[in-house]
Design a protein around this motif. Structure first.
Motif, mmCIF file in Angstrom:
data_model
loop_
_atom_site.group_PDB
_atom_site.id
_atom_site.type_symbol
_atom_site.label_atom_id
_atom_site.label_comp_id
_atom_site.label_asym_id
_atom_site.label_seq_id
_atom_site.Cartn_x
_atom_site.Cartn_y
_atom_site.Cartn_z
ATOM 1 N N TRP A 8 -2.389 0.966 -9.446
ATOM 2 C CA TRP A 8 -2.592 -0.075 -8.416
ATOM 3 C C TRP A 8 -1.453 -0.076 -7.517
ATOM 4 O O TRP A 8 -0.403 0.548 -7.740
ATOM 5 C CB TRP A 8 -2.538 -1.338 -9.293
ATOM 6 C CG TRP A 8 -1.394 -1.735 -10.078
ATOM 7 C CD1 TRP A 8 -0.313 -2.371 -9.520
ATOM 8 C CD2 TRP A 8 -1.220 -1.685 -11.331
ATOM 9 N NE1 TRP A 8 0.708 -2.668 -10.707
ATOM 10 C CE2 TRP A 8 0.061 -2.090 -11.776
ATOM 11 C CE3 TRP A 8 -2.036 -1.033 -12.365
ATOM 12 C CZ2 TRP A 8 0.317 -2.012 -12.991
ATOM 13 C CZ3 TRP A 8 -1.607 -1.184 -13.744
ATOM 14 C CH2 TRP A 8 -0.362 -1.648 -14.040
ATOM 15 N N GLN A 74 -8.757 -3.615 -6.709
ATOM 16 C CA GLN A 74 -7.073 -3.639 -6.997
ATOM 17 C C GLN A 74 -6.743 -2.804 -8.080
ATOM 18 O O GLN A 74 -5.576 -2.608 -7.993
ATOM 19 C CB GLN A 74 -6.710 -5.120 -7.397
ATOM 20 C CG GLN A 74 -6.451 -6.237 -6.420
ATOM 21 C CD GLN A 74 -5.974 -7.458 -6.954
ATOM 22 O OE1 GLN A 74 -6.270 -8.151 -8.043
ATOM 23 N NE2 GLN A 74 -5.103 -7.966 -6.025
ATOM 24 N N ILE A 75 -7.489 -2.071 -8.549
ATOM 25 C CA ILE A 75 -7.133 -1.083 -9.749
ATOM 26 C C ILE A 75 -8.097 0.051 -10.028
ATOM 27 O O ILE A 75 -9.315 -0.066 -9.438
ATOM 28 C CB ILE A 75 -6.959 -1.871 -11.190
ATOM 29 C CG1 ILE A 75 -6.461 -0.702 -12.149
ATOM 30 C CG2 ILE A 75 -8.247 -2.089 -11.548
ATOM 31 C CD1 ILE A 75 -6.166 -1.506 -13.386
ATOM 32 N N CYS A 100 -0.708 3.939 -4.387
ATOM 33 C CA CYS A 100 -0.705 3.325 -5.672
ATOM 34 C C CYS A 100 -0.235 4.494 -6.965
ATOM 35 O O CYS A 100 -0.177 5.571 -6.874
ATOM 36 C CB CYS A 100 -2.447 3.602 -6.122
ATOM 37 S SG CYS A 100 -2.976 2.403 -5.088
#
Length: 114
Positions: A8, A74-75, A100
């Motif tokens: 993330w 987001q991930i 990330c």
């Protein structure tokens, strides 16, 4: 045996990584986690692993090696099976292109260079 890699993009300091990870996986939004370009990341993964067989659920296979991709805004989580270190590093490099950093849930360590 499998290896889980999570990524993330965090825009503030917080080291409660396991809580962040669990919250993101549950689908909840975390304010200090940046939105990531999930469609671009999917395309990048597909391009880099173009010689692998991929089904509609973003499950990639190449002989005995395989990985699944779970992605939200987001991930990104990769569940990896029998990947070489080179293949794992390829995944890490792709995600670094998007800012990330790697989180290893088995170790509860985020490799963010700090």
């Amino acid at each position: 045996m499998g290896k889980e890699l999570a990524f993330w993009k965090q825009n503030s300091i917080s080291n409660n990584y396991s809580e962040i990870y669990d919250t993101l996986l549950s689908g909840q939004h975390v304010e200090f986690i940046d939105t990531i370009p999930s469609d671009d990341i999917r395309k990048r993964i597909s391009s880099e692993f173009k010689d692998w067989v991929c089904n509609n659920n973003f499950q990639y296979e190449n002989g005995k090696a395989a990985f699944d991709v779970f992605i939200t805004d987001q991930i990104v989580r990769f569940d990896c099976y029998s990947l070489t270190y080179g293949e794992l590093n390829k995944i890490i490099d792709i995600m670094l292109e998007y800012g990330c950093f790697l989180y290893d849930p088995d170790l509860n360590v985020r490799f963010d260079g700090k």
